[in-house]
Motif scaffolding. Sequence first.
Motif, PDB file in Angstrom:
ATOM      1  N   GLY A   1       0.773  -1.235   0.000  1.00 48.71           N
ATOM      2  CA  GLY A   1       0.000   0.000   0.000  1.00 48.71           C
ATOM      3  C   GLY A   1       0.804   1.285   0.000  1.00 48.71           C
ATOM      4  O   GLY A   1       0.416   2.254  -0.650  1.00 48.71           O
ATOM      5  N   ASP A   2       1.912   1.342   0.699  1.00 53.24           N
ATOM      6  CA  ASP A   2       2.621   2.615   0.835  1.00 53.24           C
ATOM      7  C   ASP A   2       3.791   2.773  -0.139  1.00 53.24           C
ATOM      8  O   ASP A   2       3.979   3.841  -0.724  1.00 53.24           O
ATOM      9  N   THR A   3       4.596   1.733  -0.308  1.00 54.13           N
ATOM     10  CA  THR A   3       5.704   1.838  -1.264  1.00 54.13           C
ATOM     11  C   THR A   3       5.181   2.217  -2.643  1.00 54.13           C
ATOM     12  O   THR A   3       5.787   3.028  -3.350  1.00 54.13           O
TER      13      THR A   3
ATOM     14  N   SER B   1       7.378  -2.925  11.939  1.00 53.67           N
ATOM     15  CA  SER B   1       8.233  -3.633  10.970  1.00 53.67           C
ATOM     16  C   SER B   1       7.508  -4.741  10.228  1.00 53.67           C
ATOM     17  O   SER B   1       6.608  -5.397  10.767  1.00 53.67           O
ATOM     18  N   ALA B   2       7.966  -4.961   8.998  1.00 52.99           N
ATOM     19  CA  ALA B   2       7.413  -6.050   8.182  1.00 52.99           C
ATOM     20  C   ALA B   2       8.458  -6.529   7.180  1.00 52.99           C
ATOM     21  O   ALA B   2       9.035  -7.591   7.340  1.00 52.99           O
ATOM     22  N   ASN B   3       8.736  -5.703   6.162  1.00 51.69           N
ATOM     23  CA  ASN B   3       9.744  -6.117   5.187  1.00 51.69           C
ATOM     24  C   ASN B   3      11.152  -5.812   5.703  1.00 51.69           C
ATOM     25  O   ASN B   3      12.138  -6.102   5.066  1.00 51.69           O
ATOM     26  N   PHE B   4      11.232  -5.159   6.843  1.00 47.44           N
ATOM     27  CA  PHE B   4      12.461  -4.998   7.636  1.00 47.44           C
ATOM     28  C   PHE B   4      13.467  -3.999   7.064  1.00 47.44           C
ATOM     29  O   PHE B   4      14.576  -3.859   7.570  1.00 47.44           O
ATOM     30  N   GLY B   5      13.067  -3.243   6.033  1.00 42.37           N
ATOM     31  CA  GLY B   5      14.003  -2.253   5.488  1.00 42.37           C
ATOM     32  C   GLY B   5      14.201  -1.087   6.432  1.00 42.37           C
ATOM     33  O   GLY B   5      15.310  -0.553   6.565  1.00 42.37           O
ATOM     34  N   ASN B   6      13.123  -0.703   7.117  1.00 34.38           N
ATOM     35  CA  ASN B   6      13.203   0.472   7.968  1.00 34.38           C
ATOM     36  C   ASN B   6      14.116   0.213   9.170  1.00 34.38           C
ATOM     37  O   ASN B   6      15.083   0.932   9.409  1.00 34.38           O
ATOM     38  N   ILE B   7      13.855  -0.835   9.894  1.00 34.12           N
ATOM     39  CA  ILE B   7      14.664  -1.068  11.099  1.00 34.12           C
ATOM     40  C   ILE B   7      16.082  -1.510  10.729  1.00 34.12           C
ATOM     41  O   ILE B   7      17.039  -1.224  11.464  1.00 34.12           O
TER      42      ILE B   7
ATOM     43  N   ALA C   1       6.882   6.996  13.604  1.00 34.78           N
ATOM     44  CA  ALA C   1       5.494   7.152  13.130  1.00 34.78           C
ATOM     45  C   ALA C   1       5.555   7.013  11.616  1.00 34.78           C
ATOM     46  O   ALA C   1       5.973   7.939  10.908  1.00 34.78           O
ATOM     47  N   THR C   2       5.154   5.835  11.131  1.00 37.86           N
ATOM     48  CA  THR C   2       5.452   5.492   9.742  1.00 37.86           C
ATOM     49  C   THR C   2       4.399   5.964   8.740  1.00 37.86           C
ATOM     50  O   THR C   2       4.664   5.956   7.538  1.00 37.86           O
ATOM     51  N   ALA C   3       3.216   6.335   9.234  1.00 33.81           N
ATOM     52  CA  ALA C   3       2.194   6.820   8.287  1.00 33.81           C
ATOM     53  C   ALA C   3       1.259   7.810   8.977  1.00 33.81           C
ATOM     54  O   ALA C   3       1.121   7.813  10.204  1.00 33.81           O
TER      55      ALA C   3
HETATM   56  C1  PLP Z   1       3.044   2.469   7.297  1.00 34.17           C
HETATM   57  C2  PLP Z   1       4.055   1.377   7.351  1.00 34.17           C
HETATM   58  N1  PLP Z   1       4.590   1.064   8.536  1.00 34.17           N
HETATM   59  C3  PLP Z   1       5.498   0.084   8.647  1.00 34.17           C
HETATM   60  C4  PLP Z   1       5.913  -0.650   7.551  1.00 34.17           C
HETATM   61  C5  PLP Z   1       6.967  -1.694   7.734  1.00 34.17           C
HETATM   62  O1  PLP Z   1       8.200  -1.222   7.262  1.00 34.17           O
HETATM   63  P1  PLP Z   1       9.320  -2.229   6.759  1.00 34.17           P
HETATM   64  O2  PLP Z   1       8.701  -3.012   5.660  1.00 34.17           O
HETATM   65  O3  PLP Z   1      10.441  -1.385   6.298  1.00 34.17           O
HETATM   66  O4  PLP Z   1       9.665  -3.100   7.913  1.00 34.17           O
HETATM   67  C6  PLP Z   1       5.375  -0.361   6.296  1.00 34.17           C
HETATM   68  C7  PLP Z   1       5.741  -1.094   5.060  1.00 34.17           C
HETATM   69  O5  PLP Z   1       6.437  -2.015   4.994  1.00 34.17           O
HETATM   70  C8  PLP Z   1       4.447   0.695   6.193  1.00 34.17           C
HETATM   71  O6  PLP Z   1       3.952   1.036   5.010  1.00 34.17           O
END
Ligand code: PLP
Length: 463
Positions: A142-144, A254-260, A408-410
């Motif tokens: 959704g965000d990327t 975290s999910a795809n782990f790029g951020n952390i 705060a990612t979104a």
């Molecule tokens: C709003 C938001 N928060 C957290 C995450 C997780 O980030 P990451 O995938 O870099 O771990 C994502 C997407 O992956 C995201 O879109």
Amino acid sequence: MRYISTRGQAPALGFEDVVLTGLASDGGLYVPETLPQFSAEELTAMAGESYAEIAFRVMKPFVDGAIDDETFRELVRETYATFSHDAVVPLNQLDSNHYLLELFHGPTLAFKDVALQLLGRLLDHFLAKRGERAVIMGATSGDTGSAAIEGCRACDHVDIFILHPHNRVSEVQRRQMTSVLAPNVFNVAIEGNFDDAQAMVKASFADQDFLDGTRLVAVNSINWARIMAQTVYYVAAGVALGAPARQVSFTVPSANFGNIFAGYLASRMGLPVRQLVIATNANDILHRTISSNDFSRQELKATLAPSMDIVVSSNFERLLFEAYGRDGQAIRELLEHFSREPAALADAPLARLRELFSSHSVDDETILEVIREAHQRTGEILDPHTATGYRAAEVCRTDTATPMITLATAHPAKFAEAVARAGFAGVDLPPHLHDLLEREERYSVLPAELAAVQDFVRENRRG
Ligand SMILES: Cc1ncc(COP(=O)(O)O)c(C=O)c1O
Ligand SMILES: N[C@@H](CCOP(=O)(O)O)C(=O)O
């Protein structure tokens, strides 16, 4: 600076080539051969500088002359001028020592803009220099997708194809992607989930014959430039709160782990980080791995934090590579095992990870509870992803003397349905998106089949 593959068998690349690619040819991910180190004096000197200047200084060693300093500084300045807050990523103090790092002031209201506004400019710069065109394929929960489209819509040299899971992104997320009607932008709704989309993108990198020689580039965080640009805000937030004279901790949804993973790199480059807390939603493979060494897939669950509905977490491979002492063969064997059946990490690498990382998983009911509770305590309305971080920070924090920075990612308006369920209906979109829900949309629905997706890309690309 050379970049090497986590699986140890692909040729090393320089910065320009690593930006213009995706997966390494051995299926691994590129990482820098050595990490730059920032001295205490250099970090101290960054405090008080603009975000763009910190970004230039942190990223310069990675770029390593592939772009001259003056041009790169200007690219970075232009990139962060697109953000609506002067501080670019402001720190918002929640209580005596807990801060939110607001990463949602870019054009598409999520942390992805920080890196993707830059990546679009880097791609255009390098492709123009080479006189080449490229095809971008990206998978998004959704965000990327919207950040990549926004970053590349004006790029003269690329056609961008974004795969999102049909009916599994929020309405605002979908419209942010599908209402961009530029001739080089193609949205595909896959009848499957994010993992299916990501697998098809990775398979396309592994076998690029379907493009008859046209270059294929990644915008997901498998692209090194994404990680590089995300490292900057850890350094900027850390020095703003007193690093290197004192330690700081971060909690990251975290999910795809790029951020952390970018935060981990910042710590390896000299930022004194005490804790890195991994927050997950009910898709908790990262939490299970860190807390109980259960590195196994479970069925993907649809949650109120849909951008984190991911099972196979790409960048965990980059962290495993470090934890296993950069042993590409060990990573190949571990991931091959994981692709077939439940796996576990060896004792020593797991112990190394646990020195810095802790984790917590937050279910949907708790997400709603946290949104209400955080609002009552701080006056802030958190988006559901940030809510997982807020709770994980509270649960995992080992001391209150070290500032805790939750990412705060979104922006909450991206997830209006979930936020309304917590009792906050009508969170407004910012002015530039005020008519988003009325804009015309364009997208194609395709089965989650590699051949169908590749045919679509081949037939629609323009160069
Ligand atoms: C709003 C938001 N928060 C957290 C995450 C997780 O980030 P990451 O995938 O870099 O771990 C994502 C997407 O992956 C995201 O879109
Ligand atoms: N949450 C992401 C999933 C893709 O992650 P990426 O950081 O590897 O691009 C999204 O919003 O698409």
